[in-house]
Enzyme design. Structure first.
Site, mmCIF file in Angstrom:
data_model
loop_
_atom_site.group_PDB
_atom_site.id
_atom_site.type_symbol
_atom_site.label_atom_id
_atom_site.label_comp_id
_atom_site.label_asym_id
_atom_site.label_seq_id
_atom_site.Cartn_x
_atom_site.Cartn_y
_atom_site.Cartn_z
ATOM 1 N N ARG A 65 11.174 -48.480 -5.163
ATOM 2 C CA ARG A 65 11.365 -48.197 -3.737
ATOM 3 C C ARG A 65 11.351 -49.469 -2.896
ATOM 4 O O ARG A 65 11.915 -49.505 -1.793
ATOM 5 C CB ARG A 65 10.282 -47.226 -3.271
ATOM 6 C CG ARG A 65 10.292 -46.915 -1.790
ATOM 7 C CD ARG A 65 9.448 -45.691 -1.463
ATOM 8 N NE ARG A 65 8.103 -45.760 -2.015
ATOM 9 C CZ ARG A 65 7.099 -46.426 -1.441
ATOM 10 N NH1 ARG A 65 7.308 -47.118 -0.326
ATOM 11 N NH2 ARG A 65 5.902 -46.418 -1.986
ATOM 12 N N LYS A 214 28.190 -49.176 10.308
ATOM 13 C CA LYS A 214 29.356 -49.541 11.103
ATOM 14 C C LYS A 214 30.015 -50.808 10.544
ATOM 15 O O LYS A 214 30.533 -50.804 9.444
ATOM 16 C CB LYS A 214 28.936 -49.714 12.567
ATOM 17 C CG LYS A 214 28.181 -48.516 13.161
ATOM 18 C CD LYS A 214 29.013 -47.273 13.220
ATOM 19 C CE LYS A 214 28.448 -46.199 14.144
ATOM 20 N NZ LYS A 214 27.190 -45.600 13.723
#
Length: 401
Positions: A65, A214
């Protein structure tokens, strides 16, 4: 001793996070995709050393993780791009925003937020932050006096410049300087510039964040966020919050974003070139009352944009001259090269009608009667995009130049 050479942005984008040679004298160009849930150790002592190094703030993994080589390479590349100290990856842009608020605020704290921010910040406020005793007030950076709004319990100033939908440009250095004089941390959503055209940390911010979904990833195939800080103290706070919330991204997504970063400069310049031409084209339309794009000389924030930014992206909005929502919908439906979609930052062109409720959140918006369409101008030939716009106006029953 030779001084370290300060590389220019395009060179940093190509080389940031590059892998070390795997064997003496040879190695891959690209960082490998390292997928694992478990890190293997050769002894109990080694595991203990790794765990201690991580607790001491080193970017090292004692568990999957925490991110391995692929994640670390992307974090390093973004940190260089933003001019920061350390970065963390999150599953989305909104999760990056949530991480910053949760890690840096406590019950009873007050936050000042520019009213032109990405609208889901308000959703985070209503659904989570308010329940935990954190108060957000929204203000107009252009009209309100920040000095009168800062309280003894104000902890954060949250800015986004240019703003969402109408692209208001704020005097970021002035606001940041005032906040820091009062001991208020400055946080900036830097998704619009992607760190390429503007570096908030170099203009007074303490924390910057992006939706890597984006422009960083750039191909509309990744959901991801990233947070960058400017010093070790903030790194400890954000790092603790990141770990406690269990935020992680897949190695494949980290690799896709790292690959996207390599071409960020080329793409951003082309987005800007196309958007400038489309903005000028729209200004000639009889059906258009106003175009919102910071690089246009008549944009209200143009002077600040010229001073603080090195370029503009592919996003622009325009208001119709007709107070007719059906006409605006017919126009968008008639577009063929602009897909209808809520995101932006990929290679493709997109169109979206701005929700009146979201426009109303902007103190700079004064005519609720007029529909507004946001365009993301992609990497297609701008003349084809202009023809598509003209054809859509005609099909919707409007006038064309």
């Amino acid at each position: 001793m030779n001084k370290k050479v300060q590389l220019r942005p395009d060179t940093q984008l190509v080389h940031g996070g590059a892998p070390k040679l795997a064997v003496p004298g040879a190695g891959p160009i690209n960082v490998p995709v390292v997928r694992t849930s478990t890190v293997r150790f050769d002894s109990v002592d080694t595991l203990a050393r790794y765990s201690q190094r991580r607790q001491d703030g080193e970017r090292i993994a004692s568990y999957g993780r925490h991110g391995l080589e692929t994640h670390q390479a992307l974090e390093e590349a973004v940190t260089q791009l933003e001019g920061g100290y350390r970065s963390w990856l999150t599953p989305s842009g909104l999760s990056a925003i949530a991480l910053v608020f949760i890690a840096l605020c406590e019950p009873g704290d007050h936050v000042l937020v520019a009213d032109s921010v990405y609208s889901p910040v308000r959703m985070l406020d209503r659904t989570l932050l308010a329940r935990y005793g954190v108060t957000l007030d929204y203000f107009s950076p252009e009209r309100d006096d920040l000095r009168t709004l800062i309280r003894p319990n104000t902890r954060l100033l949250y800015l986004e410049s240019p703003g969402s939908l109408l692209f208001e440009v704020t005097d970021f250095p002035a606001l940041a300087a005032l906040a820091r004089e009062q001991g208020v941390l400055v946080v900036s959503d830097n998704t619009w510039s992607s760190g390429y055209f503007f570096q908030p940390l170099r203009h007074g911010a303490d924390v910057t964040l992006q939706a890597a979904t984006k422009y960083l990833a750039g191909h509309s195939d990744v959901m991801q966020g990233v947070v960058t800080v400017n010093d070790a103290q903030l790194a400890a706070r954000i790092g603790a919050g990141h770990d406690a919330l269990g935020l992680t991204v897949g190695a494949d997504d980290a690799y896709l974003t790292l690959r996207g970063i390599r071409t960020l400069g080329v793409r951003m310049r082309q987005h800007q070139s196309n958007a400038l031409r489309i903005a000028a084209h729209l200004q000639q339309h009889a059906e258009v009352s106003r175009v919102f794009y910071p690089a246009l000389p008549d944009h209200p924030g143009h002077r600040l944009w010229q001073r603080d930014f090195t370029g503009a992206n592919g996003l622009l909005s325009f208001a119709f001259r007709r107070a007719d929502a059906r006409f605006a919908a017919d126009f968008v439906d008639a577009l063929t090269l602009f897909a209808i979609g809520a995101s932006w930052g990929g290679y493709e062109s997109l169109a979206l009608i701005a929700a009146p409720s979201r426009l109303a959140e902007h103190s700079s918006w004064h005519d609720a009667r007029l529909p507004v369409v946001r365009l993301h101008v992609g990497l297609e030939d701008w003349q084809d995009l202009a023809q598509d716009i003209d054809a859509a106006f005609r099909q919707a029953g409007g006038e064309t130049p």
